[in-house]
Design a protein around this motif. Structure first.
Motif, PDB file in Angstrom:
ATOM      1  N   LEU A  32      -8.904  -2.993   5.401  1.00 30.62           N
ATOM      2  CA  LEU A  32     -10.178  -2.706   5.470  1.00 30.62           C
ATOM      3  C   LEU A  32     -10.787  -1.555   4.922  1.00 30.62           C
ATOM      4  N   PRO A  33     -10.232  -0.431   5.382  1.00 28.03           N
ATOM      5  CA  PRO A  33     -10.575   0.738   4.806  1.00 28.03           C
ATOM      6  C   PRO A  33     -10.369   0.895   3.318  1.00 28.03           C
ATOM      7  N   ASP A  34      -8.993   0.182   3.019  1.00 27.06           N
ATOM      8  CA  ASP A  34      -8.409   0.763   1.527  1.00 27.06           C
ATOM      9  C   ASP A  34      -9.328  -0.316   0.543  1.00 27.06           C
ATOM     10  N   VAL A  35      -9.861  -1.506   0.955  1.00 31.66           N
ATOM     11  CA  VAL A  35     -10.563  -2.184  -0.015  1.00 31.66           C
ATOM     12  C   VAL A  35     -12.010  -1.747  -0.012  1.00 31.66           C
ATOM     13  N   LEU A  36     -12.682  -1.685   1.327  1.00 29.88           N
ATOM     14  CA  LEU A  36     -13.921  -0.957   1.209  1.00 29.88           C
ATOM     15  C   LEU A  36     -14.064   0.189   0.565  1.00 29.88           C
ATOM     16  N   SER A  37     -13.094   1.231   0.526  1.00 35.03           N
ATOM     17  CA  SER A  37     -13.141   2.349  -0.075  1.00 35.03           C
ATOM     18  C   SER A  37     -12.918   2.434  -1.856  1.00 35.03           C
ATOM     19  N   GLY A  38     -12.462   1.212  -1.953  1.00 37.54           N
ATOM     20  CA  GLY A  38     -11.968   0.968  -3.576  1.00 37.54           C
ATOM     21  C   GLY A  38     -10.679   1.571  -4.000  1.00 37.54           C
ATOM     22  N   ARG A  39      -9.870   1.933  -2.938  1.00 38.22           N
ATOM     23  CA  ARG A  39      -8.703   2.337  -3.351  1.00 38.22           C
ATOM     24  C   ARG A  39      -7.707   1.390  -3.533  1.00 38.22           C
ATOM     25  N   VAL A  40      -8.048   0.105  -3.238  1.00 30.40           N
ATOM     26  CA  VAL A  40      -7.396  -1.037  -3.390  1.00 30.40           C
ATOM     27  C   VAL A  40      -8.191  -2.103  -3.941  1.00 30.40           C
ATOM     28  N   ASN A  41      -7.895  -2.737  -4.987  1.00 32.06           N
ATOM     29  CA  ASN A  41      -8.765  -3.797  -5.721  1.00 32.06           C
ATOM     30  C   ASN A  41      -8.011  -5.195  -5.592  1.00 32.06           C
ATOM     31  N   CYS A  42      -8.612  -6.018  -4.627  1.00 30.63           N
ATOM     32  CA  CYS A  42      -8.070  -7.468  -4.411  1.00 30.63           C
ATOM     33  C   CYS A  42      -8.743  -8.495  -5.497  1.00 30.63           C
ATOM     34  N   PRO A  43      -8.026  -8.994  -6.310  1.00 31.57           N
ATOM     35  CA  PRO A  43      -8.619  -9.898  -7.134  1.00 31.57           C
ATOM     36  C   PRO A  43      -9.212 -11.101  -6.903  1.00 31.57           C
ATOM     37  N   LEU A  44      -9.467 -11.352  -5.588  1.00 35.18           N
ATOM     38  CA  LEU A  44     -10.104 -12.432  -4.919  1.00 35.18           C
ATOM     39  C   LEU A  44     -11.494 -12.006  -4.317  1.00 35.18           C
ATOM     40  N   LEU A  45     -11.636 -10.765  -4.420  1.00 33.49           N
ATOM     41  CA  LEU A  45     -13.045 -10.142  -3.945  1.00 33.49           C
ATOM     42  C   LEU A  45     -13.723  -9.834  -5.287  1.00 33.49           C
ATOM     43  N   PRO A  46     -15.353  -9.820  -5.099  1.00 35.57           N
ATOM     44  CA  PRO A  46     -16.012  -9.561  -6.201  1.00 35.57           C
ATOM     45  C   PRO A  46     -15.815  -8.079  -6.493  1.00 35.57           C
ATOM     46  N   GLN A  47     -15.870  -7.817  -7.893  1.00 33.37           N
ATOM     47  CA  GLN A  47     -15.417  -6.327  -8.542  1.00 33.37           C
ATOM     48  C   GLN A  47     -16.455  -5.320  -7.922  1.00 33.37           C
ATOM     49  N   ASP A  48     -17.811  -5.982  -7.978  1.00 28.13           N
ATOM     50  CA  ASP A  48     -18.663  -4.942  -7.398  1.00 28.13           C
ATOM     51  C   ASP A  48     -18.894  -4.937  -5.808  1.00 28.13           C
ATOM     52  N   TRP A  49     -17.873  -5.437  -5.095  1.00 22.30           N
ATOM     53  CA  TRP A  49     -18.215  -5.439  -3.824  1.00 22.30           C
ATOM     54  C   TRP A  49     -17.256  -4.648  -3.102  1.00 22.30           C
ATOM     55  N   PRO A  90       0.776  -1.452   0.038  1.00 23.14           N
ATOM     56  CA  PRO A  90       0.007   0.029  -0.136  1.00 23.14           C
ATOM     57  C   PRO A  90       0.925   1.265  -0.175  1.00 23.14           C
ATOM     58  N   VAL A  91       2.061   1.115   0.311  1.00 25.88           N
ATOM     59  CA  VAL A  91       2.811   2.408   0.442  1.00 25.88           C
ATOM     60  C   VAL A  91       3.213   2.680  -0.990  1.00 25.88           C
ATOM     61  N   THR A  92       3.710   1.779  -1.921  1.00 28.32           N
ATOM     62  CA  THR A  92       4.165   2.024  -3.250  1.00 28.32           C
ATOM     63  C   THR A  92       2.923   1.785  -4.377  1.00 28.32           C
ATOM     64  N   THR A  93       1.894   1.387  -3.875  1.00 29.10           N
ATOM     65  CA  THR A  93       0.641   1.242  -4.516  1.00 29.10           C
ATOM     66  C   THR A  93       1.028   0.080  -5.846  1.00 29.10           C
ATOM     67  N   ARG A  94       2.024  -0.761  -5.558  1.00 25.12           N
ATOM     68  CA  ARG A  94       2.729  -1.674  -6.491  1.00 25.12           C
ATOM     69  C   ARG A  94       2.369  -3.139  -6.098  1.00 25.12           C
ATOM     70  N   SER A  95       2.062  -3.965  -7.007  1.00 21.66           N
ATOM     71  CA  SER A  95       1.758  -5.498  -6.571  1.00 21.66           C
ATOM     72  C   SER A  95       2.906  -6.336  -7.338  1.00 21.66           C
ATOM     73  N   ARG A  96       3.410  -7.118  -6.608  1.00 24.02           N
ATOM     74  CA  ARG A  96       4.371  -8.089  -7.313  1.00 24.02           C
ATOM     75  C   ARG A  96       4.084  -9.692  -7.030  1.00 24.02           C
ATOM     76  N   THR A  97       4.653 -10.448  -7.995  1.00 21.70           N
ATOM     77  CA  THR A  97       4.252 -12.002  -7.969  1.00 21.70           C
ATOM     78  C   THR A  97       5.411 -12.605  -7.058  1.00 21.70           C
ATOM     79  N   LEU A  98       5.083 -13.128  -6.259  1.00 20.60           N
ATOM     80  CA  LEU A  98       6.165 -13.963  -5.271  1.00 20.60           C
ATOM     81  C   LEU A  98       6.108 -15.537  -5.686  1.00 20.60           C
TER      82      LEU A  98
END
Length: 175
Positions: free
Chosen positions: A144-161, A83-91
């Motif tokens: 929780l606030p990042d995901v609930l506000s839409g600032r962060v998109n988690c691919p495991l959660l529904p797109q419209d949730w 969340p600091v860099t707002t980047r994702s990486r594959t591990l």
């Protein structure tokens, strides 16, 4: 809201929980967020109790405790979001990591875990689905606030949730 005896929680789980989660649990009971995501609590009712028999386990060996997941293997893909860099990486999958459950979805299934480290401030939030782990390098109270506000998109959660037009319903469950 009942007082939480964190020394008892530690004695039963063998874990010192992150300060942010302890503060969150002091303010809120077990929750269902937008009829989808259950957040467990040390004084929660059955199926929401943080100390319920899920326990601390290694994902490589313990899916059998969840009947719906007994045929799951190790994650094929692990994505870590910073969340600091707002980047994702594959591990690369490493295995042998200790996790502890903080929640579960009502549809899915998607499980919420902490990736447990010696220092609770270093715990990582994980969501785990059948083929993927998604990790958030931050606390549950940041996730929780990042995901609930839409600032962060988690691919495991529904797109419209949660539904941005309907608002986010939170149901409190007292133990």
């Amino acid at each position: 809201m009942p007082d939480i005896e964190w020394s008892e929680v530690r004695a039963r789980t063998g874990l010192e929980f992150p300060a942010g989660y302890r503060e969150f649990a002091a303010l809120y009971p077990a929750l269902i967020i937008d009829e989808f995501l259950r957040i467990r609590h040390p004084a929660g009712p059955p199926d929401f109790d943080l100390m319920e028999s899920w326990g601390r386990f290694d994902l490589r060996h313990s899916w059998g405790v969840f009947d719906i997941c007994r045929h799951w293997g190790p994650a094929e893909e692990i994505i870590e979001f910073d969340p600091v860099t707002t980047r994702s990486r594959t591990l690369a999958p490493t295995g042998g990591e200790n996790v502890f459950p903080w929640g579960i979805s009502d549809i899915g299934p998607v499980f919420g875990f902490w990736l447990v480290e010696d220092d609770p401030s270093d715990w990582t939030v994980m969501l785990v689905g059948q083929f993927m782990q998604w990790r958030y390098r931050g606390s549950l109270t940041e996730f929780l606030p990042d995901v609930l506000s839409g600032r962060v998109n988690c691919p495991l959660l529904p797109q419209d949730w949660p539904d941005p037009l309907a608002g986010c319903a939170v149901e409190q469950l007292l133990g």
